[in-house]
Motif scaffolding. Structure first.
Motif, PDB file in Angstrom:
ATOM      1  N   ALA A  35      25.384  46.652  -3.392  1.00 40.34           N
ATOM      2  CA  ALA A  35      23.944  46.376  -3.462  1.00 40.34           C
ATOM      3  C   ALA A  35      23.638  44.942  -3.015  1.00 40.34           C
ATOM      4  O   ALA A  35      22.676  44.704  -2.279  1.00 40.34           O
ATOM      5  N   SER A  36      24.453  43.988  -3.434  1.00 40.57           N
ATOM      6  CA  SER A  36      24.182  42.583  -3.071  1.00 40.57           C
ATOM      7  C   SER A  36      24.415  42.350  -1.583  1.00 40.57           C
ATOM      8  O   SER A  36      23.666  41.591  -0.958  1.00 40.57           O
ATOM      9  N   LYS A  37      25.414  43.001  -1.002  1.00 41.33           N
ATOM     10  CA  LYS A  37      25.628  42.864   0.448  1.00 41.33           C
ATOM     11  C   LYS A  37      24.429  43.413   1.215  1.00 41.33           C
ATOM     12  O   LYS A  37      23.965  42.805   2.183  1.00 41.33           O
ATOM     13  N   GLY A  38      23.912  44.565   0.774  1.00 42.23           N
ATOM     14  CA  GLY A  38      22.732  45.138   1.417  1.00 42.23           C
ATOM     15  C   GLY A  38      21.519  44.231   1.282  1.00 42.23           C
ATOM     16  O   GLY A  38      20.735  44.071   2.221  1.00 42.23           O
ATOM     17  N   PHE A  39      21.364  43.606   0.115  1.00 36.65           N
ATOM     18  CA  PHE A  39      20.247  42.687  -0.114  1.00 36.65           C
ATOM     19  C   PHE A  39      20.355  41.465   0.794  1.00 36.65           C
ATOM     20  O   PHE A  39      19.356  41.011   1.352  1.00 36.65           O
ATOM     21  N   LEU A  40      21.576  40.950   0.951  1.00 34.58           N
ATOM     22  CA  LEU A  40      21.778  39.780   1.816  1.00 34.58           C
ATOM     23  C   LEU A  40      21.506  40.110   3.284  1.00 34.58           C
ATOM     24  O   LEU A  40      21.040  39.245   4.030  1.00 34.58           O
TER      25      LEU A  40
END
Length: 127
Positions: free
Chosen positions: A58-63
């Motif tokens: 999720a954090s990679k997608g957000f970044l």
């Protein structure tokens, strides 16, 4: 064998010299309290706190969607973000943890500074 040199007790305001590790005999209980506090303060693993595989994805997608550091962006500077930060610390609340409106992209420096100011790192008081 010569005696260890005396050093001041590390208790606040105490000027007694001691050969013990840190505290004079009058403040030896502070050493025990400090050890107990350290043991109590040990954190769960990152996975136990919610930062497992699902968070990494999720954090990679957000970044990817938000590639710039929000703090630098507010100052008109362009710096690549490397970490996803919870704007309001979730403190174990998984609803707040997964609320994407509570996320912001930050560079490592800004994230470390924000986290230290909130968690009491670098000698800062805990908020």
């Amino acid at each position: 064998m010569p005696l260890r040199p005396q050093k001041p007790c590390t208790a606040l305001g105490c000027r007694t010299l001691t050969r013990n590790a840190r505290y004079c005999d009058d403040h030896a209980e502070l050493a025990k309290a400090a050890i107990a506090k350290r043991v109590e303060a040990q954190r769960e693993s990152s996975t136990q706190r919610g930062y497992g595989y699902k968070w990494q994805k999720a954090s990679k997608g957000f970044l990817i969607k938000h590639p710039l550091c929000a703090q630098h962006d507010r100052r008109g500077e362009v710096v690549v973000a490397t970490e996803v930060d919870h704007i309001v610390p979730h403190k174990g609340d998984m609803t707040l943890f997964w609320d994407r409106r509570n996320w912001q992209s930050l560079c490592h420096s800004c994230h470390s500074t924000k986290t230290a100011s909130e968690d009491g790192g670098w000698g800062n008081p805990r908020r």
